[in-house]
Design a protein around this motif. Structure first.
Motif, mmCIF file in Angstrom:
data_model
loop_
_atom_site.group_PDB
_atom_site.id
_atom_site.type_symbol
_atom_site.label_atom_id
_atom_site.label_comp_id
_atom_site.label_asym_id
_atom_site.label_seq_id
_atom_site.Cartn_x
_atom_site.Cartn_y
_atom_site.Cartn_z
ATOM 1 N N THR A 191 -6.751 -0.027 -1.671
ATOM 2 C CA THR A 191 -6.056 1.104 -1.739
ATOM 3 C C THR A 191 -6.209 1.998 -3.027
ATOM 4 N N ASN A 220 0.924 4.318 -2.642
ATOM 5 C CA ASN A 220 0.651 5.666 -2.250
ATOM 6 C C ASN A 220 2.069 6.333 -2.410
ATOM 7 N N ALA A 262 0.960 -0.906 -0.057
ATOM 8 C CA ALA A 262 -0.016 -0.103 0.020
ATOM 9 C C ALA A 262 0.818 1.253 0.031
ATOM 10 N N SER A 263 1.884 1.315 0.731
ATOM 11 C CA SER A 263 2.782 2.219 0.791
ATOM 12 C C SER A 263 3.686 2.491 -0.589
ATOM 13 N N ASN A 309 -0.414 6.413 5.625
ATOM 14 C CA ASN A 309 0.292 6.960 4.359
ATOM 15 C C ASN A 309 -0.110 8.302 4.259
ATOM 16 N N ARG A 310 -1.581 8.609 4.398
ATOM 17 C CA ARG A 310 -2.241 10.072 4.032
ATOM 18 C C ARG A 310 -1.484 10.998 5.255
ATOM 19 N N CYS A 326 4.492 6.710 -0.318
ATOM 20 C CA CYS A 326 4.973 7.002 1.152
ATOM 21 C C CYS A 326 6.293 6.583 1.396
ATOM 22 N N ASN A 374 -3.642 2.833 4.587
ATOM 23 C CA ASN A 374 -3.652 4.109 3.833
ATOM 24 C C ASN A 374 -3.929 5.178 4.603
#
Length: 156
Positions: free
Chosen positions: A96, A46, A42-43, A134-135, A48, A131
């Motif tokens: 994601t 994104n 997921a990172s 990450n944000r 991150c 997620n």
């Protein structure tokens, strides 16, 4: 890039609520290796850097191989992941990128075959949590704990 805000100092109550979810997930029946693969994938999606550094480092410390971490971006073609890991990674990508994917039935069915109902809820919470992390990290420009030479830095 410069950090914008320290969310822990700005709102420790909210950040501790996120940690409570992490503590729950840590005690779930999901394998640690799957959790770190999900967090890392997921990172990656994104972009991150903070979370990528953290979770690849944690995965290595727990015995994850360099090969599997290097191949994670191409997991569909790499033969080093189990069917259960593949189901988790497909569900990770589906959720994601939910605005694009709509969480396809095929990915859901694959996850249903690999995880119990309870585990699937935990996996979905894990994906939602990373997620969110990450944000937070991207939005507030959290810096990874590495220097340009790759050595661990004492400042985060």
């Amino acid at each position: 890039m410069q950090a914008r805000l320290d969310p822990w100092n700005a709102n420790s109550q909210a950040m501790n609520a996120m940690l409570n979810l992490e503590n729950y997930l840590q005690d779930s029946s999901l394998e640690y290796s799957i959790c770190e693969l999900v967090r890392t994938r997921a990172s990656q999606l994104n972009g991150c850097a903070f979370c990528l550094q953290m979770h690849t480092s944690d995965a290595r410390k727990a015995g994850e191989t360099e090969e599997r971490l290097y191949l994670l971006n191409a997991w569909r073609e790499a033969p080093v992941y189990t069917p259960r890991e593949r189901a988790a990674l497909a569900w990770t990508e589906a959720l994601t990128l939910v605005a694009k994917t709509g969480a396809p039935d095929a990915d859901y069915e694959q996850a249903r075959q690999a995880f119990s109902d309870r585990e699937l809820v935990d996996l979905t919470l894990l994906i939602g949590a990373i997620n969110s992390w990450n944000r937070i990290a991207i939005g507030f420009r959290s810096q990874p704990a590495v220097t340009p030479t790759g050595l661990q830095s004492s400042a985060v």
